[in-house]
Motif scaffolding. Structure first.
Motif, mmCIF file in Angstrom:
data_model
loop_
_atom_site.group_PDB
_atom_site.id
_atom_site.type_symbol
_atom_site.label_atom_id
_atom_site.label_comp_id
_atom_site.label_asym_id
_atom_site.label_seq_id
_atom_site.Cartn_x
_atom_site.Cartn_y
_atom_site.Cartn_z
ATOM 1 N N TRP A 39 0.836 -1.210 0.000
ATOM 2 C CA TRP A 39 0.000 0.000 0.000
ATOM 3 C C TRP A 39 0.861 1.246 0.000
ATOM 4 O O TRP A 39 1.712 1.411 0.881
ATOM 5 N N GLY A 40 0.669 2.082 -0.998
ATOM 6 C CA GLY A 40 1.396 3.347 -1.048
ATOM 7 C C GLY A 40 2.851 3.223 -1.453
ATOM 8 O O GLY A 40 3.582 4.209 -1.456
ATOM 9 N N ARG A 41 3.311 2.033 -1.840
ATOM 10 C CA ARG A 41 4.719 1.873 -2.245
ATOM 11 C C ARG A 41 4.961 2.479 -3.622
ATOM 12 O O ARG A 41 6.067 2.889 -3.950
ATOM 13 N N LEU A 97 -7.671 13.830 0.279
ATOM 14 C CA LEU A 97 -7.047 12.498 0.276
ATOM 15 C C LEU A 97 -6.347 12.210 -1.050
ATOM 16 O O LEU A 97 -5.396 11.428 -1.091
ATOM 17 N N GLN A 98 -6.804 12.870 -2.131
ATOM 18 C CA GLN A 98 -6.198 12.549 -3.418
ATOM 19 C C GLN A 98 -4.754 13.034 -3.519
ATOM 20 O O GLN A 98 -4.006 12.557 -4.375
ATOM 21 N N GLY A 99 -4.362 13.938 -2.658
ATOM 22 C CA GLY A 99 -2.971 14.378 -2.673
ATOM 23 C C GLY A 99 -2.241 13.983 -1.404
ATOM 24 O O GLY A 99 -1.039 14.204 -1.275
ATOM 25 N N TYR A 100 -2.967 13.397 -0.469
ATOM 26 C CA TYR A 100 -2.364 13.100 0.832
ATOM 27 C C TYR A 100 -1.681 11.734 0.821
ATOM 28 O O TYR A 100 -0.578 11.566 1.324
ATOM 29 N N PHE A 101 -2.403 10.752 0.265
ATOM 30 C CA PHE A 101 -1.834 9.409 0.175
ATOM 31 C C PHE A 101 -1.365 9.137 -1.252
ATOM 32 O O PHE A 101 -1.812 9.787 -2.193
ATOM 33 N N ASN A 102 -0.511 8.133 -1.398
ATOM 34 C CA ASN A 102 0.017 7.798 -2.720
ATOM 35 C C ASN A 102 -0.889 6.866 -3.504
ATOM 36 O O ASN A 102 -0.584 6.516 -4.645
ATOM 37 N N THR A 103 -1.962 6.429 -2.872
ATOM 38 C CA THR A 103 -2.850 5.468 -3.500
ATOM 39 C C THR A 103 -4.268 5.695 -2.969
ATOM 40 O O THR A 103 -4.440 6.128 -1.836
ATOM 41 N N PRO A 104 -5.293 5.392 -3.781
ATOM 42 C CA PRO A 104 -6.668 5.477 -3.279
ATOM 43 C C PRO A 104 -7.133 4.190 -2.597
ATOM 44 O O PRO A 104 -8.253 4.128 -2.095
ATOM 45 N N ASP A 105 -6.288 3.153 -2.592
ATOM 46 C CA ASP A 105 -6.707 1.873 -2.014
ATOM 47 C C ASP A 105 -7.041 2.038 -0.531
ATOM 48 O O ASP A 105 -6.382 2.772 0.194
ATOM 49 N N VAL A 266 -14.149 27.417 3.893
ATOM 50 C CA VAL A 266 -14.093 27.579 2.440
ATOM 51 C C VAL A 266 -13.042 26.630 1.878
ATOM 52 O O VAL A 266 -12.162 26.158 2.595
ATOM 53 N N VAL A 267 -13.150 26.377 0.607
ATOM 54 C CA VAL A 267 -12.259 25.417 -0.040
ATOM 55 C C VAL A 267 -10.810 25.875 0.061
ATOM 56 O O VAL A 267 -10.505 27.061 -0.027
ATOM 57 N N ARG A 268 -9.937 24.907 0.291
ATOM 58 C CA ARG A 268 -8.508 25.190 0.397
ATOM 59 C C ARG A 268 -7.755 23.904 0.101
ATOM 60 O O ARG A 268 -8.288 22.817 0.313
ATOM 61 N N PHE A 269 -6.558 24.057 -0.429
ATOM 62 C CA PHE A 269 -5.766 22.892 -0.805
ATOM 63 C C PHE A 269 -4.311 23.109 -0.428
ATOM 64 O O PHE A 269 -3.807 24.222 -0.498
ATOM 65 N N THR A 270 -3.639 22.027 -0.117
ATOM 66 C CA THR A 270 -2.174 22.105 -0.136
ATOM 67 C C THR A 270 -1.765 22.101 -1.609
ATOM 68 O O THR A 270 -2.566 21.753 -2.489
ATOM 69 N N LYS A 271 -0.516 22.437 -1.844
ATOM 70 C CA LYS A 271 -0.016 22.492 -3.224
ATOM 71 C C LYS A 271 -0.175 21.124 -3.892
ATOM 72 O O LYS A 271 -0.601 21.029 -5.041
ATOM 73 N N ASP A 272 0.152 20.061 -3.156
ATOM 74 C CA ASP A 272 0.081 18.707 -3.730
ATOM 75 C C ASP A 272 -1.349 18.337 -4.091
ATOM 76 O O ASP A 272 -1.601 17.750 -5.143
ATOM 77 N N VAL A 273 -2.266 18.638 -3.215
ATOM 78 C CA VAL A 273 -3.667 18.295 -3.475
ATOM 79 C C VAL A 273 -4.180 19.090 -4.672
ATOM 80 O O VAL A 273 -4.874 18.550 -5.532
ATOM 81 N N HIS A 274 -3.816 20.369 -4.719
ATOM 82 C CA HIS A 274 -4.290 21.203 -5.830
ATOM 83 C C HIS A 274 -3.807 20.654 -7.166
ATOM 84 O O HIS A 274 -4.547 20.599 -8.152
ATOM 85 N N LYS A 275 -2.573 20.209 -7.177
ATOM 86 C CA LYS A 275 -1.997 19.632 -8.409
ATOM 87 C C LYS A 275 -2.797 18.391 -8.810
ATOM 88 O O LYS A 275 -3.118 18.192 -9.991
ATOM 89 N N GLU A 276 -3.144 17.565 -7.842
ATOM 90 C CA GLU A 276 -3.926 16.362 -8.127
ATOM 91 C C GLU A 276 -5.320 16.716 -8.632
ATOM 92 O O GLU A 276 -5.841 16.089 -9.555
ATOM 93 N N VAL A 277 -5.932 17.726 -8.033
ATOM 94 C CA VAL A 277 -7.281 18.137 -8.461
ATOM 95 C C VAL A 277 -7.251 18.608 -9.919
ATOM 96 O O VAL A 277 -8.107 18.235 -10.723
ATOM 97 N N LEU A 278 -6.239 19.394 -10.255
ATOM 98 C CA LEU A 278 -6.106 19.879 -11.646
ATOM 99 C C LEU A 278 -5.969 18.711 -12.611
ATOM 100 O O LEU A 278 -6.526 18.705 -13.701
ATOM 101 N N ASN A 279 -5.195 17.735 -12.177
ATOM 102 C CA ASN A 279 -4.912 16.568 -12.997
ATOM 103 C C ASN A 279 -6.146 15.654 -13.130
ATOM 104 O O ASN A 279 -6.467 15.178 -14.209
#
Lengths: 333, 325
Positions: A39-41, A97-105, A266-279
């Motif tokens: 998981w997450g490897r 969660l989409q930018g927090y963990f390396n996997t959705p499993d 209100v909506v807010r993202f870390t940089k990593d999460v925002h990148k994932e949302v865009l993607n």
């Protein structure tokens, strides 16, 4: 429902494990030494949860209960969160969660006795006689509770310690397990709500707001205290009317006496999460938002905008008759 | 042009013939035709990384398509079938590598590229925790494609189950058959592009600096409504690039207009006497900077007069979201 179920060797014989396996559908199962060996490897794309979602059944190690960040909840008490699972079966475009963990499993931890033991150790400390314990930080706390079957154990704990509080955060309408239990004054079921249109636009695979309101109504009738999270609010023209409508419908089923709290964010993202949302959601109306990189590195609206949105919704809550002392602004500095 | 990538000549042979491709250099491993390039990189990720990077840089294809045979590490993925691949993972020195690359394929099949050939069942089981299919090159194709920002696709014909039963000699003997099947499969595929408004779609009737053009491009992508944007440009009301940028920002966030007016009202009295007021553009910081050239007592008198009327609480209210909308 699941592609592969990975089971840690040392929880093979855990009764929670066999209970879970008896209730789910999966293509195959595999035994592994440690869930973190797989998981997450590797970086597994978030949207692959739609068609190849794996499940890991494991023992949570390390810190089982953690101190929550500032502004996590209402009041001056200490707030902790415990980790019963990683990842969520729902899919909301703004989900961190989409930018927090390396996997959705999904990972379901089955060593609830150890989690509860750690909570009791914390409760025994002087500064925690009235502390809050929250579930739902890394997963929805109710969505799979009919499979995992652990809610009763936590209810028993909070019966023993009536001054401490338990919050179960959810977007789920899976309330049968709750209706089978006796509510308690120190247990809060808190629902995350968007406006009706907002939920259609951004809560991709989630119970509708109407269904969530129906669930709230049933729980109120059963005697539960309810918390509401109006978070994240995403600005668009007409959002005031939409939240006015939502709060009006909420007011019909939830009086101030059964309301524990309303948090507004209100909506807010870390940089990593925002990148994932865009993607992950390149066509999302969220990308037309006027975000900036804020003082803490997060991507969000500018300060004036944030405060205006939150104060606007706060006024709507007050207009609906909810007490000001029960309303707080979530995760604001 | 598409660049078709293969590890082995045996896999590529039918393509070279059917697409009428001619050798383009002395290596004998790179071919070209009217609509295709074809590269035979050799087995393994290292050769793939090096050669694919070189030929992409030289010939600038728009799409990479990787094709070839691969092994199955999942009982449900049977030999003889062809699968489009979704995500490429990598396994080296006994461990999975974190980075992965996702193709533009619609698929639920993943492939793990192995540094070594898989001749051991235990290893095949370990790889099967991450993907259903194993090969020797795809992850490298993904890495190059991502670095050079080119979409890539991959189609794998399953030749056998990876593990101690792998028979490399038998696979070579069936190369023509595999190549033909891959060709038939490939000819049925189509590849798509994104449709975003490019700034070249807009004719700006005023000068814009490089930074302004970049800003306009970013905002027009967000709005993604060419008709609306052209209507604004053709209205005749846009004075210059900064005005256009403000108009676009107001479309994205109508509250912006109210916020701007509020700030202008706040600072106008001081600006009218020659002071420069600086406010954090993100409004994160609760502070105002005031700069003014003083070259006479009149400047000081004017400043004192305006500061007497200026209330910091007005700015605080703005900072706390109290704006008229």
């Amino acid at each position: 429902m699941f592609n592969t179920v990975f089971i840690e060797n040392n929880v093979q014989n855990n009764p929670h494990t066999s209970a879970i396996l008896g209730k789910i559908k999966f293509k195959e199962s595999k035994l592994i030494e440690n869930y973190s060996d797989v998981w997450g490897r590797v970086k597994k794309p978030y949207l692959q949860k739609r068609d190849t979602l794996n499940l890991f059944i494991a023992e949570k190690k390390g810190d089982l209960v953690k101190l929550a960040p500032d502004a996590y909840g209402l009041g001056k008490e200490n707030h902790y969160y415990y980790v019963h699972a990683y990842n969520c079966i729902y899919e909301c475009q703004y989900c961190y969660l989409q930018g927090y963990f390396n996997t959705p499993d999904l990972v379901l931890f089955v060593n609830h006795d150890e989690i509860i033991n750690e909570m009791e150790i914390l409760i025994s400390k002087d500064e925690n006689t009235d502390a809050w314990f929250h579930a739902g930080e890394y997963s929805d706390s109710l969505a799979l509770s009919h499979i995992t079957g652990e809610l009763g154990l936590y209810f028993e704990l909070f019966k023993k310690y009536p001054k401490n509080k338990l919050e179960l955060r959810t977007k789920s309408v899976n309330i049968k397990p709750l209706l089978a239990l006796k509510p308690s004054e120190n247990i809060y079921i808190s629902f995350t709500l968007s406006s009706f249109e907002g939920a259609k636009a951004f809560d991709y695979k989630c119970p509708t707001i109407t269904h969530r309101l129906n669930a709230i109504k049933q729980l109120v009738n059963h005697g539960y205290n309810i918390g509401i999270h109006l978070d994240p609010i995403i600005y668009h023209e007409g959002f005031e009317n939409e939240y006015s409508e939502l709060l009006s419908r909420l007011g019909e089923i939830l009086g101030d006496e059964k309301l524990g709290y309303i948090s507004i964010g209100v909506v807010r993202f870390t940089k990593d999460v925002h990148k994932e949302v865009l993607n992950n959601y390149p066509d999302s109306p969220m990308h037309r938002q006027d975000f900036i990189k804020s003082f803490d590195g997060k991507i969000r609206y500018n300060r004036t905008m944030r405060m205006w949105i939150m104060n606007t919704v706060k006024k709507l809550c007050l207009n609906q008759g909810f007490s000001e002392k029960k309303i707080y602004l979530c995760m604001e500095e | 042009m598409e660049l078709l990538h293969f590890a082995h000549r045996g896999e590529a042979q039918s393509f070279i013939k059917a697409l009428n491709l001619k050798s383009l250099d002395d290596t004998g491993n790179f071919y070209g035709g009217n609509q295709h390039y074809l590269l035979i990189s050799g087995e393994g990720h290292t050769d793939t990384l090096i050669k694919l990077s070189y030929y992409i840089a030289k010939y600038c294809p728009k799409i990479i398509v990787n094709l070839g045979i691969a092994g199955s590490v999942n009982e449900q993925v049977k030999p003889g079938e062809i699968y489009p691949i979704r995500t490429a993972y990598f396994f080296m020195d006994g461990e999975p590598v974190f980075q992965s690359f996702t193709t533009s394929n619609e698929s639920s099949m993943d492939c793990i590229t192995s540094h070594n050939r898989i001749l051991d069942d235990k290893l095949a089981i370990k790889l099967g925790n991450f993907a259903q299919i194993v090969d020797r090159e795809l992850w490298a194709v993904g890495k190059v494609s991502q670095n050079l920002k080119i979409p890539f696709y991959s189609y794998k014909l399953i030749s056998d189950y990876a593990g101690h039963n792998t028979q490399c000699f038998d696979l070579k003997a069936r190369a023509l058959e595999f190549s033909q099947r891959l060709l038939e499969y490939y000819l049925e595929q189509t590849f798509f592009k994104n449709n975003l408004i490019e700034t070249t779609d807009l004719t700006l009737p005023f000068h814009a600096s490089f930074t302004q053009k970049k800003k306009i491009e970013k905002l027009t992508h967000k709005i993604n409504d060419l008709d609306l944007i052209n209507n604004i440009l053709e209205s005749g009301e846009i004075k210059n690039a900064n005005h256009f940028i403000s108009e676009l920002e107001d479309i994205i966030n109508p509250i912006n207009k109210h916020l701007r007016k509020h700030i202008e009202r706040l600072i106008h009295p001081l600006e009218s006497i020659g002071a420069q007021i600086l406010i954090d553009k993100n409004l994160d910081q609760k502070k105002i900077k005031l700069q003014m050239e003083i070259n006479s007592q009149t400047n000081i008198d004017n400043l004192k007069k305006q500061l007497d009327h200026f209330k910091f609480s007005d700015f605080e209210n703005l900072w706390n979201g109290e704006i008229d909308v």
